[in-house]
Write an enzyme that holds these catalytic residues in place. Structure first.
Site, PDB file in Angstrom:
ATOM      1  N   ALA A  89      22.332 -39.049  29.683  1.00 60.68           N
ATOM      2  CA  ALA A  89      23.071 -37.808  29.411  1.00 60.68           C
ATOM      3  C   ALA A  89      23.798 -37.310  30.646  1.00 60.68           C
ATOM      4  O   ALA A  89      23.775 -36.119  30.957  1.00 60.68           O
ATOM      5  CB  ALA A  89      22.113 -36.739  28.879  1.00 60.68           C
ATOM      6  N   GLY A  90      24.457 -38.225  31.356  1.00 64.79           N
ATOM      7  CA  GLY A  90      25.373 -37.803  32.402  1.00 64.79           C
ATOM      8  C   GLY A  90      26.628 -37.243  31.768  1.00 64.79           C
ATOM      9  O   GLY A  90      26.721 -37.085  30.553  1.00 64.79           O
ATOM     10  N   ALA A  91      27.637 -36.971  32.587  1.00 63.84           N
ATOM     11  CA  ALA A  91      28.856 -36.347  32.077  1.00 63.84           C
ATOM     12  C   ALA A  91      29.532 -37.202  31.008  1.00 63.84           C
ATOM     13  O   ALA A  91      29.835 -36.725  29.910  1.00 63.84           O
ATOM     14  CB  ALA A  91      29.820 -36.072  33.235  1.00 63.84           C
ATOM     15  N   LYS A 137      36.693 -49.858  42.042  1.00 66.01           N
ATOM     16  CA  LYS A 137      37.485 -48.672  42.420  1.00 66.01           C
ATOM     17  C   LYS A 137      36.603 -47.560  42.965  1.00 66.01           C
ATOM     18  O   LYS A 137      37.043 -46.741  43.785  1.00 66.01           O
ATOM     19  CB  LYS A 137      38.346 -48.209  41.248  1.00 66.01           C
ATOM     20  CG  LYS A 137      37.609 -47.933  39.942  1.00 66.01           C
ATOM     21  CD  LYS A 137      37.095 -46.536  39.809  1.00 66.01           C
ATOM     22  CE  LYS A 137      36.346 -46.331  38.512  1.00 66.01           C
ATOM     23  NZ  LYS A 137      35.742 -44.982  38.402  1.00 66.01           N
ATOM     24  N   ARG A 187      34.029 -38.226  40.910  1.00 60.85           N
ATOM     25  CA  ARG A 187      32.876 -37.788  41.699  1.00 60.85           C
ATOM     26  C   ARG A 187      32.715 -38.602  42.982  1.00 60.85           C
ATOM     27  O   ARG A 187      32.177 -38.106  43.970  1.00 60.85           O
ATOM     28  CB  ARG A 187      31.607 -37.858  40.853  1.00 60.85           C
ATOM     29  CG  ARG A 187      31.060 -39.243  40.636  1.00 60.85           C
ATOM     30  CD  ARG A 187      29.839 -39.251  39.759  1.00 60.85           C
ATOM     31  NE  ARG A 187      30.197 -39.029  38.375  1.00 60.85           N
ATOM     32  CZ  ARG A 187      29.309 -39.078  37.371  1.00 60.85           C
ATOM     33  NH1 ARG A 187      28.039 -39.330  37.625  1.00 60.85           N
ATOM     34  NH2 ARG A 187      29.687 -38.886  36.133  1.00 60.85           N
ATOM     35  N   LYS A 214      29.735 -48.055  35.143  1.00 62.26           N
ATOM     36  CA  LYS A 214      30.648 -48.683  36.095  1.00 62.26           C
ATOM     37  C   LYS A 214      29.888 -48.911  37.394  1.00 62.26           C
ATOM     38  O   LYS A 214      29.676 -47.998  38.183  1.00 62.26           O
ATOM     39  CB  LYS A 214      31.864 -47.794  36.350  1.00 62.26           C
ATOM     40  CG  LYS A 214      32.743 -47.590  35.125  1.00 62.26           C
ATOM     41  CD  LYS A 214      33.937 -46.712  35.429  1.00 62.26           C
ATOM     42  CE  LYS A 214      34.852 -46.576  34.225  1.00 62.26           C
ATOM     43  NZ  LYS A 214      36.028 -45.728  34.478  1.00 62.26           N
ATOM     44  N   GLN A 221      27.959 -43.840  41.962  1.00 62.67           N
ATOM     45  CA  GLN A 221      27.765 -45.276  41.810  1.00 62.67           C
ATOM     46  C   GLN A 221      28.513 -46.103  42.847  1.00 62.67           C
ATOM     47  O   GLN A 221      28.219 -47.275  43.050  1.00 62.67           O
ATOM     48  CB  GLN A 221      28.171 -45.707  40.391  1.00 62.67           C
ATOM     49  CG  GLN A 221      27.331 -45.019  39.328  1.00 62.67           C
ATOM     50  CD  GLN A 221      27.450 -45.643  37.965  1.00 62.67           C
ATOM     51  OE1 GLN A 221      26.856 -46.671  37.687  1.00 62.67           O
ATOM     52  NE2 GLN A 221      28.229 -45.017  37.100  1.00 62.67           N
ATOM     53  N   ALA A 242      35.667 -37.183  32.230  1.00 65.33           N
ATOM     54  CA  ALA A 242      34.915 -36.802  31.028  1.00 65.33           C
ATOM     55  C   ALA A 242      35.274 -35.410  30.527  1.00 65.33           C
ATOM     56  O   ALA A 242      35.535 -35.212  29.335  1.00 65.33           O
ATOM     57  CB  ALA A 242      33.419 -36.905  31.307  1.00 65.33           C
ATOM     58  N   GLY A 282      28.349 -39.913  29.319  1.00 64.74           N
ATOM     59  CA  GLY A 282      27.475 -40.169  28.173  1.00 64.74           C
ATOM     60  C   GLY A 282      27.394 -38.971  27.244  1.00 64.74           C
ATOM     61  O   GLY A 282      27.454 -39.109  26.009  1.00 64.74           O
TER      62      GLY A 282
END
Length: 464
Positions: free
Chosen positions: A51-53, A287, A349, A198, A377, A237, A55
């Site tokens: 439940a990240g942004a 990226k 981010r 990613k 990430q 998102a 997702g």
């Protein structure tokens, strides 16, 4: 006839080849249910794991489009329980609620407003899974979305799911899907999985190669590769949920990518399909590496347009150089890679993280999971790409010294980010010093080296 429009089966086919889908959401839902062999009364079960942004927004988009058809589909999201919302975030959340009349009315109607008042006053603690039910993601407080059905028990969430969305960071994907595999041992049907992650990992044995989230899922669960897809694109998102026009690609087997592209497509969110699964995943991770450096340069030069353009020239040449190692037809990736890089540099981010580190507002000791932002990430991707490209078995000819060197020696920005973020041997000013090195090659030279040599290493993506 030039300029004519041909109409077939509810689709308008325009002269530029684009297709506008007139099928309503119920028709699209029925079509996917039919493909999956669903009978009347048998719900299509969709669950987003994580439940990240992105997702959370992905689940909310599906809920907005299809949640009304309760006799045909069930849409849920899983996240771990127990994550407390700190006081500062609770206060900010209260301000967001009161600034949006529609959200305020919805919470009052659901008898859910009082708990946010109490949290604002410090009289109670809110939890991330609790506010998610009301349409708030801890990593994206400023963008309320529709209420979601939240499950905190992983087994309950996934055991009978037909379509699973991987909304986890790449660094958590392997662990969680290993757990999920325990609940799928008795399954008679094979689920479809769409990964939004990613990021990459590097493995050096038996030969240096990249492991992507879809490969992690395949190894952890045994779900066939043809049932695992990747969806990504140049998007933010919160902007997607606010109906900013965006596009994405769903990559994988033709059997599933085409019907799923149609199912996921919305007027403001266009989903194309592509067969090149792993390469698009890797580009999504690549990226993020250079976005961190871009944030550092922006902060250290007070947003100097000239300095940022110098950095952009060098980072894009390194990315293009790396794509020549990874794929036989790198020119096909140029557009998607640059578009994804551009939006990440503008508002992602990873660029934000680079800025905060350079300004001293964040410390590397805080790790790569940041409150209010989620997992950065790009940090793990820096380590993975550096380890991979420093292997002597991948040596290429250095243009100046005319001797074989590891590919990373031709990627000074990647080397510098590794020394800053992973080894912690240098401070953030090192990124500017790397750009100002008098011995630094013209970015064009790096691209010409890649174009003029047989660089492609299929083994990097696990291919023979």
């Amino acid at each position: 006839m030039v300029g004519s429009i041909e109409v077939k089966s509810g689709n308008s086919v325009y002269s530029n080849g684009s297709v506008h889908n007139h099928n309503g959401p119920e028709e699209k839902l029925d079509e996917l249910r039919h493909i999956l062999g669903k009978s009347d009364g048998d719900l299509l079960r969709i669950v987003c794991v994580g439940a990240g942004a992105w997702g959370s927004v992905f689940a909310a988009l599906l809920q907005d489009s299809y949640g009304q058809f309760r006799d045909k589909v069930q849409i849920r999201i899983w996240r771990r329980s127990g994550r407390a919302v700190d006081r500062a975030t609770a206060e900010h959340l209260f301000e967001v609620i009161n600034s949006r009349e529609d959200v305020l009315r919805r919470l009052i109607r659901r008898c859910a407003y009082l708990k946010y008042v109490e949290a604002r006053l410090g009289d109670r603690t809110l939890y991330a899974d609790e506010i998610l039910k009301d349409g708030f993601c801890l990593n994206m407080i400023d963008t309320p979305f529709c209420p979601l059905k939240v499950v905190t028990n992983l087994q309950e969430a996934v055991w009978d799911a037909d379509l699973v969305i991987n909304g986890l960071p790449s660094t958590e994907t392997r662990e969680v899907f290993k757990e999920i595999s325990k609940y799928w041992k008795e399954r008679l049907t094979v689920p479809i999985i769409i990964s939004l992650a990613k990021g990459i990992e590097a493995e050096l044995d038996p030969v240096p190669h990249i492991i992507t989230p879809t490969q992690m899922i395949n190894r952890a669960t045994g779900v066939p590769v043809e049932n695992i897809l990747y969806l990504g694109g140049p998007n933010i998102a919160s902007e997607i949920y606010n109906k900013e026009y965006a596009n994405a690609r769903i990559c994988g087997s033709e059997k599933w990518r085409k019907p799923l592209a149609k199912f996921l497509r919305q007027p403001h969110f266009i989903v194309w399909d592509n067969s090149d699964l792993v390469t698009h995943e890797v580009m999504g991770g690549l990226k993020n590496v250079y976005a961190i450096g871009a944030g550092m340069v922006a902060a250290l030069t007070n947003e100097s347009a000239t300095s940022k353009s110098v950095y952009f020239a060098h980072c894009t040449s390194e990315m293009i150089f790396i794509t020549y190692l990874l794929t036989e037809e790198p020119e096909r990736l140029a557009g998607p890679l640059l578009a994804d890089t551009y939006v990440t540099l503008l508002k992602g981010r990873n660029a934000w993280y680079g800025q905060m580190i350079a300004k001293g507002e964040l410390s590397l000791d805080m790790g790569d999971s940041i409150s209010g932002k989620g997992t950065i990430q790009g940090v793990s991707a820096v380590e993975a790409f550096y380890e991979l490209l420093s292997q002597s078995s991948l040596n290429v000819l250095h243009p100046g010294d005319n001797k074989p060197v590891a590919p990373v020696e031709l990627c000074p920005i990647l080397k510098t980010l590794y020394k800053i973020l992973i080894k912690r041997e240098q401070g953030t000013m090192a990124i500017l010093q790397a750009l100002r090195d008098e011995n630094l090659n013209d970015p064009r030279d790096r691209i010409e080296i890649a174009q003029s040599h047989a660089f492609y290493r299929p083994s990097l993506l696990g291919q023979p």
